[in-house]
Design a protein around this motif. Structure first.
Motif, PDB file in Angstrom:
ATOM      1  N   GLU A 141       0.846  -1.197   0.000  1.00 55.62           N
ATOM      2  CA  GLU A 141       0.000   0.000   0.000  1.00 55.62           C
ATOM      3  C   GLU A 141       0.881   1.246   0.000  1.00 55.62           C
ATOM      4  O   GLU A 141       2.010   1.239   0.511  1.00 55.62           O
ATOM      5  CB  GLU A 141      -0.925   0.023   1.216  1.00 55.62           C
ATOM      6  CG  GLU A 141      -1.946  -1.089   1.231  1.00 55.62           C
ATOM      7  CD  GLU A 141      -2.991  -0.913   2.330  1.00 55.62           C
ATOM      8  OE1 GLU A 141      -3.853  -0.032   2.183  1.00 55.62           O
ATOM      9  OE2 GLU A 141      -2.934  -1.658   3.324  1.00 55.62           O
ATOM     10  N   TYR A 142       0.328   2.321  -0.555  1.00 52.14           N
ATOM     11  CA  TYR A 142       1.021   3.605  -0.660  1.00 52.14           C
ATOM     12  C   TYR A 142       0.041   4.708  -0.294  1.00 52.14           C
ATOM     13  O   TYR A 142      -1.155   4.617  -0.606  1.00 52.14           O
ATOM     14  CB  TYR A 142       1.557   3.804  -2.082  1.00 52.14           C
ATOM     15  CG  TYR A 142       2.041   5.210  -2.372  1.00 52.14           C
ATOM     16  CD1 TYR A 142       3.345   5.595  -2.049  1.00 52.14           C
ATOM     17  CD2 TYR A 142       1.197   6.150  -2.960  1.00 52.14           C
ATOM     18  CE1 TYR A 142       3.794   6.885  -2.309  1.00 52.14           C
ATOM     19  CE2 TYR A 142       1.640   7.447  -3.233  1.00 52.14           C
ATOM     20  CZ  TYR A 142       2.937   7.815  -2.902  1.00 52.14           C
ATOM     21  OH  TYR A 142       3.374   9.090  -3.148  1.00 52.14           O
ATOM     22  N   PHE A 143       0.547   5.744   0.381  1.00 51.19           N
ATOM     23  CA  PHE A 143      -0.328   6.877   0.678  1.00 51.19           C
ATOM     24  C   PHE A 143       0.393   8.189   0.396  1.00 51.19           C
ATOM     25  O   PHE A 143       1.621   8.287   0.448  1.00 51.19           O
ATOM     26  CB  PHE A 143      -0.813   6.839   2.131  1.00 51.19           C
ATOM     27  CG  PHE A 143       0.103   7.536   3.113  1.00 51.19           C
ATOM     28  CD1 PHE A 143      -0.142   8.846   3.512  1.00 51.19           C
ATOM     29  CD2 PHE A 143       1.204   6.886   3.642  1.00 51.19           C
ATOM     30  CE1 PHE A 143       0.694   9.486   4.412  1.00 51.19           C
ATOM     31  CE2 PHE A 143       2.051   7.518   4.552  1.00 51.19           C
ATOM     32  CZ  PHE A 143       1.789   8.832   4.937  1.00 51.19           C
ATOM     33  N   ASN A 144      -0.391   9.200   0.100  1.00 51.07           N
ATOM     34  CA  ASN A 144       0.108  10.561  -0.094  1.00 51.07           C
ATOM     35  C   ASN A 144      -0.895  11.507   0.563  1.00 51.07           C
ATOM     36  O   ASN A 144      -2.084  11.469   0.239  1.00 51.07           O
ATOM     37  CB  ASN A 144       0.259  10.883  -1.579  1.00 51.07           C
ATOM     38  CG  ASN A 144       0.913  12.235  -1.810  1.00 51.07           C
ATOM     39  OD1 ASN A 144       0.344  13.284  -1.543  1.00 51.07           O
ATOM     40  ND2 ASN A 144       2.130  12.212  -2.326  1.00 51.07           N
ATOM     41  N   ARG A 145      -0.413  12.325   1.505  1.00 54.67           N
ATOM     42  CA  ARG A 145      -1.306  13.215   2.254  1.00 54.67           C
ATOM     43  C   ARG A 145      -0.870  14.664   2.113  1.00 54.67           C
ATOM     44  O   ARG A 145       0.323  14.984   2.211  1.00 54.67           O
ATOM     45  CB  ARG A 145      -1.331  12.843   3.735  1.00 54.67           C
ATOM     46  CG  ARG A 145      -2.026  13.890   4.628  1.00 54.67           C
ATOM     47  CD  ARG A 145      -2.168  13.417   6.057  1.00 54.67           C
ATOM     48  NE  ARG A 145      -3.174  12.369   6.121  1.00 54.67           N
ATOM     49  CZ  ARG A 145      -3.330  11.567   7.171  1.00 54.67           C
ATOM     50  NH1 ARG A 145      -2.538  11.679   8.218  1.00 54.67           N
ATOM     51  NH2 ARG A 145      -4.269  10.658   7.163  1.00 54.67           N
ATOM     52  N   ARG A 146      -1.858  15.533   1.921  1.00 56.57           N
ATOM     53  CA  ARG A 146      -1.620  16.972   1.895  1.00 56.57           C
ATOM     54  C   ARG A 146      -2.498  17.634   2.952  1.00 56.57           C
ATOM     55  O   ARG A 146      -3.683  17.335   3.061  1.00 56.57           O
ATOM     56  CB  ARG A 146      -1.948  17.563   0.522  1.00 56.57           C
ATOM     57  CG  ARG A 146      -1.084  17.036  -0.619  1.00 56.57           C
ATOM     58  CD  ARG A 146      -1.375  17.779  -1.899  1.00 56.57           C
ATOM     59  NE  ARG A 146      -0.568  17.292  -3.012  1.00 56.57           N
ATOM     60  CZ  ARG A 146      -0.540  17.858  -4.233  1.00 56.57           C
ATOM     61  NH1 ARG A 146      -1.300  18.932  -4.470  1.00 56.57           N
ATOM     62  NH2 ARG A 146       0.213  17.359  -5.192  1.00 56.57           N
TER      63      ARG A 146
END
Length: 463
Positions: free
Chosen positions: A332-337
């Motif tokens: 799994e991969y995540f990107n948060r802003r």
């Protein structure tokens, strides 16, 4: 002599035939068991209909007018919920770190059950983890309900309490109440279903030390009528869990959407991939930092948080039978802003620091992370697995507060290896070794010995 050789040959052929027959019988038993689990809810719904018909005085000799039978609440004597109890405990050997966190990421806290005690992720030696009491049953032929109460050290918490549709038709599913969000892959799974003793760093950074996002709200799903598995979902809820906060307002405080697709590759392989999005808001979300003088500072963030997730799972089992050997790979991969304002103040008024008097400034971050793991069951009952994970503190703009806080660019990482033994699907013991470098300047070599025991009704796990 030739007769003896022929006799030996016949016995060998008979033994091989018997072994093949035993293997076929074992495969058939596994398939029957899977079918039982798959049709458990449908059978329960039919039994509920029968109970309703019998309570109205129906008999085989008297024809039943279907139109006259209306949904009715089951009598108290017919209430027969599925009850289960999940027992988890562990022994941990690791460094004594006063306040465990993940360097470079906003301190998430989490809903620790033992208020005032040592948080679960910091407990060394022997400890009892979550004890979960699960109650579930069909409400009627159209709805199903479930509640999970988690108990730790004399306190209890309602982890889940939801109702779910059984027969809306058209591939439509509806769930309401408190539930684990459908975003990502691991998020919907309870800790006793995890392949490792703890949640990946990625999930702790996203959702806190409990490693999951729980929503109070409603969930809508649609399953496409195709041979390929295609599922779409959307949720709206209170948004009180990290990275949001409870803002006590009308309407929805968080929204999410997800899509999953999957299928089979031959007889031995199947897969699933997905993408998810979570949008929520925070108001004065608290987090503790160190200022440039080493004094503890209190940060309060107010603004928007948006998280993208991608997940992928591949499973292999010879001829689709996982009883003897199987392999599972997941990543799994995540990107948060996040964007808004950060108020920086003293955590202790008696010890003023660089943030004395409160300093409010702009706040903008973009961070990411991932993990990948593989678990192999090499013989019945025994499995072994490896997991590697890494985060990136990324771009962080704290405005004028950047001059007040001690901020470090860092890439937290962790590597874990585990082996576990299962006497059955209800009892498991696990040994896990890990090297944790999630905190700047600290290398923590950890050993965890864990047990997971399931009592009572135990439904099939998700894919």
């Amino acid at each position: 002599m030739q007769k003896n050789i022929a006799m030996v040959a016949l016995l060998a052929v008979a033994g091989a035939a018997q072994a093949a027959e035993n293997a076929d019988l074992a495969a058939i038993r596994v398939q029957i068991d899977e079918m039982k689990k798959s049709y458990e809810q449908r059978i329960a719904a039919l039994e509920q209909k029968l109970a309703q018909a019998e309570s109205r005085g129906s008999s085989p000799s008297a024809p039943v007018v279907v139109e006259a039978i209306q949904p009715a609440a089951a009598s108290a004597s017919s209430f027969n919920p599925e009850v289960s109890l999940i027992l988890q405990g562990q022994y941990k050997n690791m460094k004594d770190v006063a306040e465990r966190g993940i360097t470079g990421f906003y301190p998430a806290g989490g809903h620790d059950h033992g208020d005032g005690s040592i948080p679960g992720i910091s407990k060394r030696g022997f400890s009892v983890d979550h004890t979960e009491l699960v109650l579930a049953a069909n409400v009627d032929p159209y709805w199903r309900g479930q509640a999970i109460v988690a108990m730790v050290d004399g306190s209890a918490e309602v982890e889940e309490a939801w109702f779910q549709s059984l027969g809306l038709g058209g591939g439509i599913g509806l769930k309401g109440g408190r539930f684990r969000s459908g975003i990502g892959y691991l998020n919907e799974q309870h800790p006793h279903m995890w392949d490792f003793a703890d949640a990946p760093l990625m999930y702790r950074a996203m959702f806190g030390d409990e490693g999951s996002y729980v929503q109070d709200g409603v969930q809508f799903k649609w399953l496409a009528p195709t041979d390929t598995f295609i599922e779409f979902g959307a949720e709206a809820g209170r948004g009180a869990a990290f990275p949001g906060t409870d803002r006590n307002r009308n309407g929805s405080g968080a929204a999410s959407a997800f899509a999953h697709v999957g299928g089979d590759v031959g007889m031995s392989n199947n897969w699933r991939a997905g993408v998810s999005y979570l949008k929520t808001k925070a108001k004065e979300r608290e987090g503790h930092f160190d200022d440039i003088g080493g004094v503890e500072a209190l940060g309060k963030f107010t603004g928007d948080s948006a998280t993208w997730l991608a997940d992928f799972v591949w499973k292999w089992a010879p001829n689709g039978n996982p009883q003897y050997r199987n392999f599972k790979f997941q990543a799994e991969y995540f990107n948060r802003r996040e964007q808004g304002h950060l108020l920086c103040d003293d955590a202790d008024a008696s010890s003023p620091g660089a943030c004395s008097g409160g300093v409010n400034s702009g706040y903008r971050t973009r961070q990411s992370g991932w993990y990948a793991q593989g678990v192999y069951q090499f013989i019945p009952n025994w499995r072994a697995g490896l997991r590697y994970e890494q985060l990136d503190s990324g771009q962080r703009d704290f405005g004028i507060n950047a001059a007040n806080l001690a901020l470090a660019d860092y890439r937290p990482k962790k590597a874990s290896a585990m082996v576990d033994y299962s006497w059955s699907e209800f009892s498991r013991v696990r040994l896990q070794l890990a090297q944790d470098k999630s905190m700047l300047g600290i290398t923590d070599n950890q050993l965890t010995l864990q047990y997971v025991m399931s009592l009572g009704a135990h439904g099939a796990h998700k894919f």
